[in-house]
Write a protein that holds these residues in place. Structure first.
Motif, PDB file in Angstrom:
ATOM      1  N   PRO A   9       0.813  -1.231   0.000  1.00 18.35           N
ATOM      2  CA  PRO A   9       0.000   0.000   0.000  1.00 18.35           C
ATOM      3  C   PRO A   9       0.837   1.266   0.000  1.00 18.35           C
ATOM      4  O   PRO A   9       0.426   2.283  -0.569  1.00 18.35           O
ATOM      5  CB  PRO A   9      -0.841  -0.132   1.276  1.00 18.35           C
ATOM      6  CG  PRO A   9      -0.118  -1.109   2.139  1.00 18.35           C
ATOM      7  CD  PRO A   9       0.554  -2.055   1.195  1.00 18.35           C
TER       8      PRO A   9
ATOM      9  N   THR B 286      -1.523   5.284   3.165  1.00 16.72           N
ATOM     10  CA  THR B 286      -2.136   3.986   3.407  1.00 16.72           C
ATOM     11  C   THR B 286      -3.521   4.108   4.021  1.00 16.72           C
ATOM     12  O   THR B 286      -4.428   3.349   3.662  1.00 16.72           O
ATOM     13  CB  THR B 286      -1.224   3.131   4.315  1.00 16.72           C
ATOM     14  OG1 THR B 286       0.080   3.079   3.743  1.00 16.72           O
ATOM     15  CG2 THR B 286      -1.768   1.722   4.436  1.00 16.72           C
TER      16      THR B 286
ATOM     17  N   LEU C 132      -5.930   4.659   1.435  1.00 15.67           N
ATOM     18  CA  LEU C 132      -6.179   3.442   0.669  1.00 15.67           C
ATOM     19  C   LEU C 132      -7.169   2.519   1.395  1.00 15.67           C
ATOM     20  O   LEU C 132      -7.994   1.860   0.750  1.00 15.67           O
ATOM     21  CB  LEU C 132      -4.866   2.699   0.413  1.00 15.67           C
ATOM     22  CG  LEU C 132      -3.959   3.305  -0.653  1.00 15.67           C
ATOM     23  CD1 LEU C 132      -2.642   2.540  -0.719  1.00 15.67           C
ATOM     24  CD2 LEU C 132      -4.638   3.295  -2.012  1.00 15.67           C
TER      25      LEU C 132
ATOM     26  N   LEU D 213      -4.174  -3.703  -0.344  1.00 14.42           N
ATOM     27  CA  LEU D 213      -3.547  -3.535   0.972  1.00 14.42           C
ATOM     28  C   LEU D 213      -2.865  -4.809   1.451  1.00 14.42           C
ATOM     29  O   LEU D 213      -1.894  -4.748   2.191  1.00 14.42           O
ATOM     30  CB  LEU D 213      -4.605  -3.097   1.984  1.00 14.42           C
ATOM     31  CG  LEU D 213      -5.094  -1.663   1.813  1.00 14.42           C
ATOM     32  CD1 LEU D 213      -6.443  -1.469   2.463  1.00 14.42           C
ATOM     33  CD2 LEU D 213      -4.083  -0.683   2.387  1.00 14.42           C
TER      34      LEU D 213
END
Length: 385
Positions: free
Chosen positions: A14, A97, A100, A122
């Protein structure tokens, strides 16, 4: 690191996607390029991984992305801009991240699509691994992931997401258990551990605590023949006390912040089971109280059903049946709970009938087999209608 560490690679995936997005790649292209870079890492790193694995993955993924764009005639106008590759070296420290997580759990995605995209982007898992874990053909999973990526393609970088949706998706991943070469329960724990480092919300800690407490009982959930073993009958010496202790510590830290949520309350129930060295030592009165909290938070009929079981353990089968009568008999597991409570109340004939009814309605083979055995155990007491 003397050899390729798949866990490290998954943790970096990620971060590398985030770098490519910052450099101007769209999400679908970035995710595809990172998957190719991960495959290249598996093939090339061997016993001599690079000194900076993240920088290596960023460099290779960006080159893959440039190649993909060059090969697409519709994007030829962007080629000149993308041709100028950023200089080698460490990538910027920005970590997208958390965004995400929000993107992969976007409200526009179905639960199945969100879990698949989360595991891909991820988790760094391949489409084949995700398909095997979900027991579907690889082509089906590829289509699911492709549609999910198209759905979120236009979501701007940095737009805040819904943390509650992220937690629900991770809960779904954990609940899938494991199949094939990928243990989804362990993967959900890894992702939840990572999420704890990205946000200070107590519900994230509550979710991780819940995962750890449930996972600590895993070795005792089946007997030598692979049959389900109910919680009261499990060999508690096989529970992983280290995992349970970690879960309890996380839960206490979350509860101390005085922002109670559903996952913290569920973890509190699991902690009460973990605290009991024997089934008969379980503090069922407190379990009922935590289910009261859960019902106040969610109104969930599932929690009401579980509360009826807890009332039956705390105050006897008749009290549990009174609590059960307030619920809709069409609820999943209603017949199984009713069977258990009738048995607790000493009504073995009705218990046998209801176990058989629950077995006939069960959708999972292992659950159906367990309920069938329960019905057979009480068959001598059954009255024909």
């Amino acid at each position: 690191m003397s050899a390729l560490d798949p866990t490290l690679v998954r943790e970096l995936a990620p971060q590398v996607i985030g770098v490519l997005l910052r450099r101007g790649a769209d999400f679908a292209s970035a995710e595809d390029a990172v998957q190719e870079a991960l495959l290249a890492a598996h093939e090339q790193w061997g016993e001599q991984p690079p000194r900076d694995p993240r920088a290596w993955l960023v460099t290779v993924a960006w080159r893959r992305h440039v190649d993909l764009v060059r090969s697409d005639a519709a994007r030829r106008a962007r080629e000149e801009r993308l041709h100028h590759e950023p200089p080698p070296g460490r990538a910027a420290a920005s970590d997208d991240t958390l965004w995400l997580y929000f993107l992969c759990a976007h409200p526009s995605l179905s639960p199945s699509a969100a879990t698949a995209l989360t595991l891909r982007a991820l988790g760094g898992l391949t489409t084949r691994q995700i398909a095997e874990a979900h027991l579907v053909p690889e082509a089906t999973m590829a289509q699911r992931i492709s549609r999910a990526k198209r759905t979120v393609a236009d979501v701007p970088l940095g737009v805040p997401g819904d943390l509650a949706t992220v937690l629900r998706v991770l809960y779904l991943v954990f609940s899938e258990g494991y199949a094939g070469e990928v243990d989804l329960a362990a993967e959900a724990i890894r992702l939840a551990r990572h999420l704890v480092t990205l946000t200070d919300e107590p519900e994230v800690r509550g979710l991780l605590a819940l995962f750890l407490l449930h996972h600590s009982r895993r070795a005792a959930r089946r007997d030598a023949e692979g049959r389900l073993v109910p919680l009261p009958e499990q060999d508690r010496s096989r529970w992983d006390r280290r995992l349970a202790a970690e879960g309890i510590d996380l839960l206490q830290d979350a509860l101390a912040r005085d922002r109670l949520g559903e996952y913290q309350a569920q973890a509190a129930v699991a902690a009460l089971h973990a605290d009991a060295l024997r089934a008969e030592e379980t503090d069922w009165v407190q379990v009922v109280e935590w289910y009261d909290e859960l019902i106040a938070l969610t109104g969930s009929p599932v929690h009401r059903l579980n509360r009826a079981v807890a009332v039956g353990e705390a105050d006897g089968g008749a009290a549990g049946l009174r609590a059960l009568r307030e619920l809709d008999p069409s609820l999943p597991r209603y017949a199984a709970v009713a069977a258990h409570l009738h048995e607790r109340a000493g009504d073995l004939a009705d218990a046998a009938r209801l176990y058989a009814k629950a077995a006939a309605a069960a959708t999972r083979t292992d659950e159906r087999d367990h309920l069938t055995r329960q019905a057979a155990r009480l068959a001598p007491h059954r009255r024909d209608p």
